[in-house]
Design a protein around this motif. Structure first.
Motif, PDB file in Angstrom:
ATOM      1  N   GLY A   3       0.815  -1.213   0.000  1.00  0.00           N
ATOM      2  CA  GLY A   3       0.000   0.000   0.000  1.00  0.00           C
ATOM      3  C   GLY A   3       0.845   1.257   0.000  1.00  0.00           C
ATOM      4  O   GLY A   3       0.507   2.239  -0.670  1.00  0.00           O
ATOM      5  N   ASP A   4       1.940   1.223   0.723  1.00  0.00           N
ATOM      6  CA  ASP A   4       2.839   2.384   0.766  1.00  0.00           C
ATOM      7  C   ASP A   4       3.455   2.676  -0.603  1.00  0.00           C
ATOM      8  O   ASP A   4       3.826   3.803  -0.885  1.00  0.00           O
ATOM      9  CB  ASP A   4       3.949   2.179   1.792  1.00  0.00           C
ATOM     10  CG  ASP A   4       3.450   2.284   3.229  1.00  0.00           C
ATOM     11  OD1 ASP A   4       2.291   2.713   3.439  1.00  0.00           O
ATOM     12  OD2 ASP A   4       4.222   1.930   4.145  1.00  0.00           O
ATOM     13  N   LYS A   5       3.556   1.657  -1.440  1.00  0.00           N
ATOM     14  CA  LYS A   5       4.094   1.842  -2.797  1.00  0.00           C
ATOM     15  C   LYS A   5       2.964   1.909  -3.834  1.00  0.00           C
ATOM     16  O   LYS A   5       3.175   1.682  -5.018  1.00  0.00           O
ATOM     17  CB  LYS A   5       5.073   0.715  -3.149  1.00  0.00           C
ATOM     18  CG  LYS A   5       6.373   0.817  -2.381  1.00  0.00           C
ATOM     19  CD  LYS A   5       7.100   2.110  -2.725  1.00  0.00           C
ATOM     20  CE  LYS A   5       8.388   2.249  -1.944  1.00  0.00           C
ATOM     21  NZ  LYS A   5       9.100   3.464  -2.278  1.00  0.00           N
ATOM     22  N   LEU A   6       1.760   2.225  -3.355  1.00  0.00           N
ATOM     23  CA  LEU A   6       0.589   2.484  -4.206  1.00  0.00           C
ATOM     24  C   LEU A   6       0.125   1.275  -5.008  1.00  0.00           C
ATOM     25  O   LEU A   6      -0.364   1.419  -6.135  1.00  0.00           O
ATOM     26  CB  LEU A   6       0.843   3.675  -5.131  1.00  0.00           C
ATOM     27  CG  LEU A   6       1.288   4.970  -4.445  1.00  0.00           C
ATOM     28  CD1 LEU A   6       1.540   6.044  -5.477  1.00  0.00           C
ATOM     29  CD2 LEU A   6       0.263   5.423  -3.412  1.00  0.00           C
ATOM     30  N   ALA A   7       0.228   0.089  -4.422  1.00  0.00           N
ATOM     31  CA  ALA A   7      -0.323  -1.101  -5.063  1.00  0.00           C
ATOM     32  C   ALA A   7      -1.838  -0.977  -5.127  1.00  0.00           C
ATOM     33  O   ALA A   7      -2.464  -0.349  -4.267  1.00  0.00           O
ATOM     34  CB  ALA A   7       0.063  -2.354  -4.274  1.00  0.00           C
TER      35      ALA A   7
END
Length: 137
Positions: A19-23
Motif C-alpha cells: 500500500g505504501d508503494k501504491l499497489a
C-alpha cells in the motif's frame, strides 16, 4: 484450520508495504484449508513493471526488517510482470494489472476466507478510489 498468527503478521506487513508503494486491489486469502504449502496468499497489482518492482522491493525490505523474514523462493523478477515471493507461511503475488485481470487468481480462491486488511491499507485504497473516480474541476 485457519492461517497461523505468523501468517497473519506477514500478511499485514506485506499489505502495508504494498500500500505504501501504491499497489492496487490489495487482497489476501486464507488458503490453509486448501493447500498444505502455505497459509495465505496476498494479491496486489500495479499499472507498470517499474511499480511492480518497487512494490516487490518494499515488501521484501519490510518483511526482512519487521519480521526477520526472507523469501524461500522468488519467481518472475526478471520480467517484472508477475513476481511471486514465497515466504512459506504466505505467498505474495505482485502482478501487472493486465496479468492480474487475465489470470484472475481471485476466481480460483473465491471460496477461501478473505483476510481483513489493516485499516491503513483499506483507508489508503478508499482514498485512491475516490481520487480516481472524482470528477475533475
Amino acid at each position: 484450520m485457519t492461517a497461523s498468527e505468523r501468517a497473519a503478521q506477514l500478511v499485514r506487513i506485506a499489505a502495508e508495504a504494498a500500500g505504501d508503494k501504491l499497489a492496487d486491489d490489495i487482497l489476501a486469502y486464507d488458503v490453509s484449508e486448501q493447500l498444505v504449502i502455505t497459509d495465505a496468499f496476498l494479491l496486489c497489482s500495479a499499472p507498470n513493471d517499474r511499480q511492480v518492482r518497487a512494490i516487490v522491493d518494499e515488501v521484501e525490505k519490510r518483511l526482512r526488517d519487521e519480521a526477520e523474514a526472507k523469501p524461500v523462493r522468488r519467481e518472475g523478477e526478471r520480467e517484472g510482470r508477475w513476481v511471486l515471493l514465497d515466504y512459506a507461511d504466505i505467498i505474495v503475488h505482485i502482478q501487472h494489472e493486465e496479468d492480474r485481470m487475465f489470470y484472475a487468481l481471485e476466481r480460483l480462491w473465491k471460496d477461501c476466507p478473505i483476510i481483513a486488511m489493516p485499516e491503513s491499507v483499506t483507508a489508503h485504497q478508499a482514498q485512491r478510489t475516490r481520487a480516481v473516480g472524482s470528477p475533475s474541476e
